[in-house]
Design a protein around this motif. Structure first.
Motif, PDB file in Angstrom:
ATOM      1  N   ALA A  17      -3.105  26.393   1.470  1.00 51.29           N
ATOM      2  CA  ALA A  17      -2.485  25.191   0.893  1.00 51.29           C
ATOM      3  C   ALA A  17      -2.035  24.228   2.000  1.00 51.29           C
ATOM      4  CB  ALA A  17      -1.301  25.581   0.010  1.00 51.29           C
ATOM      5  N   ILE A  18      -1.495  24.766   3.082  1.00 52.66           N
ATOM      6  CA  ILE A  18      -1.061  23.927   4.205  1.00 52.66           C
ATOM      7  C   ILE A  18      -2.263  23.273   4.877  1.00 52.66           C
ATOM      8  CG2 ILE A  18      -0.055  24.014   6.527  1.00 52.66           C
ATOM      9  CD1 ILE A  18       1.916  26.155   5.348  1.00 52.66           C
ATOM     10  N   GLN A  19      -3.325  24.025   5.074  1.00 50.02           N
ATOM     11  CA  GLN A  19      -4.517  23.452   5.691  1.00 50.02           C
ATOM     12  C   GLN A  19      -5.157  22.410   4.780  1.00 50.02           C
ATOM     13  OE1 GLN A  19      -6.438  27.183   6.763  1.00 50.02           O
ATOM     14  NE2 GLN A  19      -5.650  27.017   8.848  1.00 50.02           N
ATOM     15  N   ASP A  20      -5.123  22.626   3.466  1.00 51.21           N
ATOM     16  CA  ASP A  20      -5.596  21.601   2.521  1.00 51.21           C
ATOM     17  C   ASP A  20      -4.747  20.339   2.639  1.00 51.21           C
ATOM     18  OD1 ASP A  20      -7.542  23.320   1.574  1.00 51.21           O
ATOM     19  OD2 ASP A  20      -6.579  23.665  -0.375  1.00 51.21           O
ATOM     20  N   LEU A  21      -3.436  20.503   2.770  1.00 48.13           N
ATOM     21  CA  LEU A  21      -2.525  19.363   2.919  1.00 48.13           C
ATOM     22  C   LEU A  21      -2.939  18.508   4.112  1.00 48.13           C
ATOM     23  CD1 LEU A  21       0.250  18.026   2.069  1.00 48.13           C
ATOM     24  CD2 LEU A  21       1.281  19.548   3.782  1.00 48.13           C
ATOM     25  N   ALA A  22      -3.266  19.154   5.224  1.00 46.49           N
ATOM     26  CA  ALA A  22      -3.654  18.422   6.437  1.00 46.49           C
ATOM     27  C   ALA A  22      -4.963  17.667   6.238  1.00 46.49           C
ATOM     28  CB  ALA A  22      -3.763  19.390   7.610  1.00 46.49           C
ATOM     29  N   VAL A  23      -5.912  18.249   5.539  1.00 48.31           N
ATOM     30  CA  VAL A  23      -7.178  17.570   5.281  1.00 48.31           C
ATOM     31  C   VAL A  23      -6.960  16.407   4.308  1.00 48.31           C
ATOM     32  CG1 VAL A  23      -9.492  17.819   4.279  1.00 48.31           C
ATOM     33  CG2 VAL A  23      -8.584  19.603   5.788  1.00 48.31           C
ATOM     34  N   LEU A  24      -6.168  16.637   3.273  1.00 47.56           N
ATOM     35  CA  LEU A  24      -5.885  15.580   2.301  1.00 47.56           C
ATOM     36  C   LEU A  24      -5.188  14.392   2.942  1.00 47.56           C
ATOM     37  CD1 LEU A  24      -4.831  17.730  -0.761  1.00 47.56           C
ATOM     38  CD2 LEU A  24      -6.801  16.174  -0.624  1.00 47.56           C
ATOM     39  N   TYR A  25      -4.367  14.650   3.950  1.00 49.37           N
ATOM     40  CA  TYR A  25      -3.706  13.563   4.685  1.00 49.37           C
ATOM     41  C   TYR A  25      -4.748  12.547   5.162  1.00 49.37           C
ATOM     42  CZ  TYR A  25      -1.436  11.189   8.599  1.00 49.37           C
ATOM     43  OH  TYR A  25      -0.966  10.235   9.473  1.00 49.37           O
ATOM     44  N   ARG A  32      -6.033   4.646   1.659  1.00 47.16           N
ATOM     45  CA  ARG A  32      -4.820   3.815   1.535  1.00 47.16           C
ATOM     46  C   ARG A  32      -4.079   4.115   0.224  1.00 47.16           C
ATOM     47  NH1 ARG A  32      -7.693   3.003   5.538  1.00 47.16           N
ATOM     48  NH2 ARG A  32      -7.788   1.062   6.674  1.00 47.16           N
ATOM     49  N   ASP A  33      -3.935   5.395  -0.071  1.00 46.30           N
ATOM     50  CA  ASP A  33      -3.375   5.846  -1.337  1.00 46.30           C
ATOM     51  C   ASP A  33      -1.856   6.005  -1.232  1.00 46.30           C
ATOM     52  OD1 ASP A  33      -2.630   7.164  -3.666  1.00 46.30           O
ATOM     53  OD2 ASP A  33      -4.185   8.687  -3.513  1.00 46.30           O
ATOM     54  N   GLU A  34      -1.120   4.979  -1.650  1.00 43.29           N
ATOM     55  CA  GLU A  34       0.342   5.003  -1.544  1.00 43.29           C
ATOM     56  C   GLU A  34       0.944   6.160  -2.340  1.00 43.29           C
ATOM     57  OE1 GLU A  34       4.256   2.318  -2.628  1.00 43.29           O
ATOM     58  OE2 GLU A  34       2.326   1.302  -2.414  1.00 43.29           O
ATOM     59  N   ASP A  35       0.456   6.394  -3.551  1.00 41.34           N
ATOM     60  CA  ASP A  35       0.980   7.515  -4.335  1.00 41.34           C
ATOM     61  C   ASP A  35       0.684   8.840  -3.638  1.00 41.34           C
ATOM     62  OD1 ASP A  35       2.008   5.861  -6.321  1.00 41.34           O
ATOM     63  OD2 ASP A  35       0.161   5.935  -7.502  1.00 41.34           O
ATOM     64  N   GLY A  36      -0.477   8.912  -3.014  1.00 38.55           N
ATOM     65  CA  GLY A  36      -0.829  10.125  -2.274  1.00 38.55           C
ATOM     66  C   GLY A  36       0.113  10.383  -1.116  1.00 38.55           C
ATOM     67  N   ILE A  37       0.511   9.336  -0.406  1.00 42.15           N
ATOM     68  CA  ILE A  37       1.469   9.497   0.702  1.00 42.15           C
ATOM     69  C   ILE A  37       2.745  10.129   0.175  1.00 42.15           C
ATOM     70  CG2 ILE A  37       2.887   8.315   2.426  1.00 42.15           C
ATOM     71  CD1 ILE A  37       0.668   6.109   2.452  1.00 42.15           C
ATOM     72  N   ALA A  56      10.091   7.107  11.161  1.00 45.17           N
ATOM     73  CA  ALA A  56      10.466   6.862   9.770  1.00 45.17           C
ATOM     74  C   ALA A  56      11.171   8.084   9.210  1.00 45.17           C
ATOM     75  CB  ALA A  56       9.227   6.532   8.939  1.00 45.17           C
ATOM     76  N   ASN A  57      12.258   7.837   8.492  1.00 45.55           N
ATOM     77  CA  ASN A  57      13.039   8.907   7.874  1.00 45.55           C
ATOM     78  C   ASN A  57      13.090   8.687   6.372  1.00 45.55           C
ATOM     79  OD1 ASN A  57      14.023  10.247  10.344  1.00 45.55           O
ATOM     80  ND2 ASN A  57      14.972   8.272  10.700  1.00 45.55           N
ATOM     81  N   GLY A  58      12.674   9.681   5.627  1.00 42.79           N
ATOM     82  CA  GLY A  58      12.668   9.578   4.174  1.00 42.79           C
ATOM     83  C   GLY A  58      11.362   9.013   3.670  1.00 42.79           C
ATOM     84  N   ILE A  59      11.021   9.379   2.460  1.00 40.20           N
ATOM     85  CA  ILE A  59       9.716   9.029   1.908  1.00 40.20           C
ATOM     86  C   ILE A  59       9.503   7.521   1.806  1.00 40.20           C
ATOM     87  CG2 ILE A  59      10.409   9.210  -0.524  1.00 40.20           C
ATOM     88  CD1 ILE A  59       7.063  10.382   1.022  1.00 40.20           C
ATOM     89  N   ASP A  60      10.533   6.766   1.442  1.00 40.63           N
ATOM     90  CA  ASP A  60      10.343   5.312   1.321  1.00 40.63           C
ATOM     91  C   ASP A  60      10.031   4.675   2.668  1.00 40.63           C
ATOM     92  OD1 ASP A  60      10.655   5.278  -1.448  1.00 40.63           O
ATOM     93  OD2 ASP A  60      12.830   5.030  -1.304  1.00 40.63           O
ATOM     94  N   GLU A  61      10.726   5.083   3.734  1.00 43.85           N
ATOM     95  CA  GLU A  61      10.425   4.548   5.077  1.00 43.85           C
ATOM     96  C   GLU A  61       9.038   4.975   5.535  1.00 43.85           C
ATOM     97  OE1 GLU A  61      13.094   5.002   8.407  1.00 43.85           O
ATOM     98  OE2 GLU A  61      14.833   4.488   7.164  1.00 43.85           O
ATOM     99  N   ILE A  62       8.661   6.201   5.217  1.00 49.02           N
ATOM    100  CA  ILE A  62       7.328   6.684   5.599  1.00 49.02           C
ATOM    101  C   ILE A  62       6.256   5.837   4.920  1.00 49.02           C
ATOM    102  CG2 ILE A  62       5.712   8.619   5.378  1.00 49.02           C
ATOM    103  CD1 ILE A  62       8.190  10.477   5.806  1.00 49.02           C
ATOM    104  N   VAL A  63       6.408   5.603   3.630  1.00 44.97           N
ATOM    105  CA  VAL A  63       5.441   4.782   2.902  1.00 44.97           C
ATOM    106  C   VAL A  63       5.401   3.372   3.482  1.00 44.97           C
ATOM    107  CG1 VAL A  63       4.931   3.697   0.672  1.00 44.97           C
ATOM    108  CG2 VAL A  63       5.510   6.133   0.784  1.00 44.97           C
ATOM    109  N   GLY A  68       2.529  -0.822   6.460  1.00 47.24           N
ATOM    110  CA  GLY A  68       2.480  -1.758   7.577  1.00 47.24           C
ATOM    111  C   GLY A  68       1.326  -1.459   8.509  1.00 47.24           C
ATOM    112  N   ARG A  69       1.093  -0.185   8.761  1.00 42.19           N
ATOM    113  CA  ARG A  69      -0.010   0.224   9.627  1.00 42.19           C
ATOM    114  C   ARG A  69      -1.351  -0.186   9.025  1.00 42.19           C
ATOM    115  NH1 ARG A  69      -1.516   6.484  10.958  1.00 42.19           N
ATOM    116  NH2 ARG A  69      -2.908   6.092  12.678  1.00 42.19           N
ATOM    117  N   PHE A  70      -1.488  -0.035   7.716  1.00 42.08           N
ATOM    118  CA  PHE A  70      -2.749  -0.361   7.050  1.00 42.08           C
ATOM    119  C   PHE A  70      -3.121  -1.831   7.224  1.00 42.08           C
ATOM    120  CE2 PHE A  70      -1.875   3.222   3.771  1.00 42.08           C
ATOM    121  CZ  PHE A  70      -2.262   4.179   4.696  1.00 42.08           C
TER     122      PHE A  70
END
Length: 186
Positions: A17-25, A32-37, A56-63, A68-70
Protein backbone atom coordinates in the motif's frame (compact mmCIF):
# COMPACT_ATOMS: atom_id res chain seq x y z
CA UNK A 1 10.11 -10.85 19.00
CA UNK A 2 8.59 -13.46 16.71
CA UNK A 3 5.86 -12.19 14.43
CA UNK A 4 2.78 -14.25 13.71
CA UNK A 5 1.86 -15.20 10.18
CA UNK A 6 -0.97 -12.65 10.30
CA UNK A 7 1.45 -9.89 11.36
CA UNK A 8 3.85 -10.80 8.58
CA UNK A 9 1.06 -10.75 5.99
CA UNK A 10 -0.11 -7.38 7.34
CA UNK A 11 3.41 -5.98 6.87
CA UNK A 12 3.46 -7.19 3.27
CA UNK A 13 0.07 -5.60 2.63
CA UNK A 14 1.21 -2.37 4.33
CA UNK A 15 4.42 -2.25 2.29
CA UNK A 16 2.46 -2.77 -0.93
CA UNK A 17 0.00 0.00 0.00
CA UNK A 18 2.87 2.39 0.79
CA UNK A 19 4.64 1.60 -2.47
CA UNK A 20 1.35 2.13 -4.35
CA UNK A 21 1.01 5.51 -2.59
CA UNK A 22 4.43 6.55 -3.93
CA UNK A 23 3.56 5.53 -7.49
CA UNK A 24 0.16 7.24 -7.31
CA UNK A 25 1.91 10.44 -6.20
CA UNK A 26 3.59 10.64 -9.62
CA UNK A 27 0.35 10.04 -11.49
CA UNK A 28 -1.47 12.63 -9.39
CA UNK A 29 1.27 15.19 -10.01
CA UNK A 30 1.27 14.47 -13.76
CA UNK A 31 -2.52 14.80 -13.94
CA UNK A 32 -2.68 17.89 -11.65
CA UNK A 33 -5.32 16.16 -9.53
CA UNK A 34 -6.08 18.47 -6.59
CA UNK A 35 -8.47 15.98 -4.97
CA UNK A 36 -5.81 13.32 -5.36
CA UNK A 37 -3.26 15.46 -3.51
CA UNK A 38 -5.69 15.68 -0.61
CA UNK A 39 -5.91 11.87 -0.55
CA UNK A 40 -2.13 11.40 -0.54
CA UNK A 41 -1.25 13.45 2.55
CA UNK A 42 -2.37 13.30 6.16
CA UNK A 43 -4.45 16.27 7.31
CA UNK A 44 -1.50 17.57 9.37
CA UNK A 45 1.14 16.44 6.90
CA UNK A 46 4.21 18.37 5.83
CA UNK A 47 5.93 18.86 2.48
CA UNK A 48 9.51 20.07 2.40
CA UNK A 49 12.49 20.27 0.09
CA UNK A 50 16.14 20.02 1.05
CA UNK A 51 16.83 23.33 -0.72
CA UNK A 52 14.17 25.10 1.37
CA UNK A 53 11.93 26.04 -1.56
CA UNK A 54 9.07 23.86 -0.29
CA UNK A 55 7.88 24.22 3.29
CA UNK A 56 4.16 23.50 3.59
CA UNK A 57 2.36 22.44 6.76
CA UNK A 58 -1.11 20.95 6.63
CA UNK A 59 -3.09 19.70 3.69
CA UNK A 60 -4.35 23.12 2.56
CA UNK A 61 -0.81 24.57 2.39
CA UNK A 62 0.41 21.46 0.60
CA UNK A 63 -2.34 21.77 -2.01
CA UNK A 64 -1.65 25.50 -2.42
CA UNK A 65 2.07 24.76 -2.86
CA UNK A 66 1.42 22.21 -5.59
CA UNK A 67 -1.13 24.38 -7.38
CA UNK A 68 1.48 27.16 -7.46
CA UNK A 69 4.10 24.75 -8.75
CA UNK A 70 1.79 23.56 -11.52
CA UNK A 71 1.60 27.11 -12.89
CA UNK A 72 5.28 26.93 -13.89
CA UNK A 73 5.00 23.42 -15.31
CA UNK A 74 3.82 22.04 -18.61
CA UNK A 75 3.57 18.29 -19.13
CA UNK A 76 5.36 16.14 -16.56
CA UNK A 77 6.21 12.45 -16.38
CA UNK A 78 7.23 11.11 -12.96
CA UNK A 79 8.90 7.71 -12.51
CA UNK A 80 9.57 5.78 -9.32
CA UNK A 81 12.53 3.47 -8.98
CA UNK A 82 13.85 1.75 -5.87
CA UNK A 83 11.73 2.18 -2.74
CA UNK A 84 12.94 1.08 0.68
CA UNK A 85 10.34 1.01 3.46
CA UNK A 86 11.06 0.47 7.15
CA UNK A 87 8.34 0.13 9.77
CA UNK A 88 8.48 1.77 13.17
CA UNK A 89 8.93 -0.97 15.78
CA UNK A 90 7.13 1.17 18.37
CA UNK A 91 4.13 2.17 16.27
CA UNK A 92 2.55 -0.17 13.67
CA UNK A 93 0.85 2.84 12.07
CA UNK A 94 4.12 4.61 11.15
CA UNK A 95 6.71 3.76 8.50
CA UNK A 96 9.69 5.54 6.93
CA UNK A 97 10.82 5.35 3.34
CA UNK A 98 13.46 6.35 0.83
CA UNK A 99 12.31 6.56 -2.77
CA UNK A 100 14.55 7.07 -5.80
CA UNK A 101 12.78 8.82 -8.65
CA UNK A 102 13.17 10.94 -11.72
CA UNK A 103 10.93 13.16 -13.76
CA UNK A 104 10.76 14.60 -17.23
CA UNK A 105 9.14 18.02 -17.06
CA UNK A 106 8.49 21.15 -19.01
CA UNK A 107 9.23 24.08 -16.69
CA UNK A 108 8.80 27.64 -17.87
CA UNK A 109 8.62 26.32 -21.44
CA UNK A 110 11.90 24.35 -21.20
CA UNK A 111 12.22 20.55 -21.38
CA UNK A 112 14.04 19.43 -18.23
CA UNK A 113 15.09 16.25 -16.46
CA UNK A 114 15.17 15.81 -12.70
CA UNK A 115 16.75 13.21 -10.42
CA UNK A 116 14.79 13.17 -7.16
CA UNK A 117 14.83 11.40 -3.86
CA UNK A 118 11.98 11.43 -1.42
CA UNK A 119 12.57 10.86 2.27
CA UNK A 120 9.15 10.03 3.65
CA UNK A 121 7.25 9.35 6.84
CA UNK A 122 4.03 7.43 6.26
CA UNK A 123 1.08 7.14 8.63
CA UNK A 124 -1.79 4.70 8.54
CA UNK A 125 -5.08 6.61 8.68
CA UNK A 126 -8.69 5.45 8.68
CA UNK A 127 -8.58 5.72 4.88
CA UNK A 128 -5.22 3.98 4.38
CA UNK A 129 -1.53 4.91 4.32
CA UNK A 130 -0.73 8.58 3.69
CA UNK A 131 2.32 10.84 3.64
CA UNK A 132 2.85 12.40 7.06
CA UNK A 133 6.05 14.10 5.88
CA UNK A 134 7.69 14.26 2.46
CA UNK A 135 11.16 15.73 2.00
CA UNK A 136 12.29 15.96 -1.62
CA UNK A 137 15.86 16.49 -2.76
CA UNK A 138 17.60 16.75 -6.12
CA UNK A 139 20.80 15.43 -7.61
CA UNK A 140 20.13 17.50 -10.74
CA UNK A 141 17.32 19.52 -12.27
CA UNK A 142 18.41 20.76 -15.67
CA UNK A 143 17.42 21.33 -19.25
CA UNK A 144 17.55 18.22 -21.39
CA UNK A 145 20.04 19.90 -23.75
CA UNK A 146 22.38 20.68 -20.82
CA UNK A 147 22.21 17.29 -19.08
CA UNK A 148 25.58 16.01 -20.34
CA UNK A 149 27.32 19.25 -19.35
CA UNK A 150 25.71 19.59 -15.92
CA UNK A 151 25.88 16.07 -14.51
CA UNK A 152 29.49 16.26 -13.37
CA UNK A 153 29.28 19.80 -12.02
CA UNK A 154 28.58 20.96 -8.47
CA UNK A 155 25.86 23.39 -9.59
CA UNK A 156 23.40 20.89 -11.11
CA UNK A 157 20.06 22.38 -10.05
CA UNK A 158 18.84 24.88 -12.62
CA UNK A 159 15.09 24.89 -11.98
CA UNK A 160 14.81 28.40 -10.58
CA UNK A 161 16.64 30.49 -13.18
CA UNK A 162 19.99 30.26 -11.40
CA UNK A 163 22.58 27.56 -10.68
CA UNK A 164 22.49 25.75 -7.34
CA UNK A 165 24.32 22.75 -5.93
CA UNK A 166 22.67 19.36 -5.98
CA UNK A 167 21.51 17.98 -2.64
CA UNK A 168 23.29 14.65 -3.11
CA UNK A 169 25.46 12.63 -3.12
CA UNK A 170 25.99 14.06 0.35
CA UNK A 171 29.64 13.03 0.57
CA UNK A 172 30.37 15.19 -2.48
CA UNK A 173 27.97 18.05 -1.76
CA UNK A 174 28.28 18.32 2.02
CA UNK A 175 31.61 16.65 2.65
CA UNK A 176 30.13 13.94 4.85
CA UNK A 177 28.29 10.67 4.33
CA UNK A 178 24.53 10.70 4.93
CA UNK A 179 23.42 9.97 8.47
CA UNK A 180 19.98 8.66 7.40
CA UNK A 181 21.36 5.74 5.39
CA UNK A 182 22.32 3.69 8.46
CA UNK A 183 18.63 3.51 9.44
CA UNK A 184 17.89 1.54 6.27
CA UNK A 185 20.79 -0.90 6.33
CA UNK A 186 20.38 -4.38 7.82
Amino acid sequence: MTETLEQRIQRIEDRTAIQDLAVLYGYIMDERDEDGIRKLFCEGGTLRSADGVFAANGIDEIVTTYLGRFKALGPTNHFTHGHVVRFDDNDPDVAHGQLASHAEVVRDGKAMVVALRYQDVYRRTSTGWRFADRLMSYMYYTEVTEYANVLGKELRVRAYGDERPGDWPELLTKGRPPTWLKDYLP
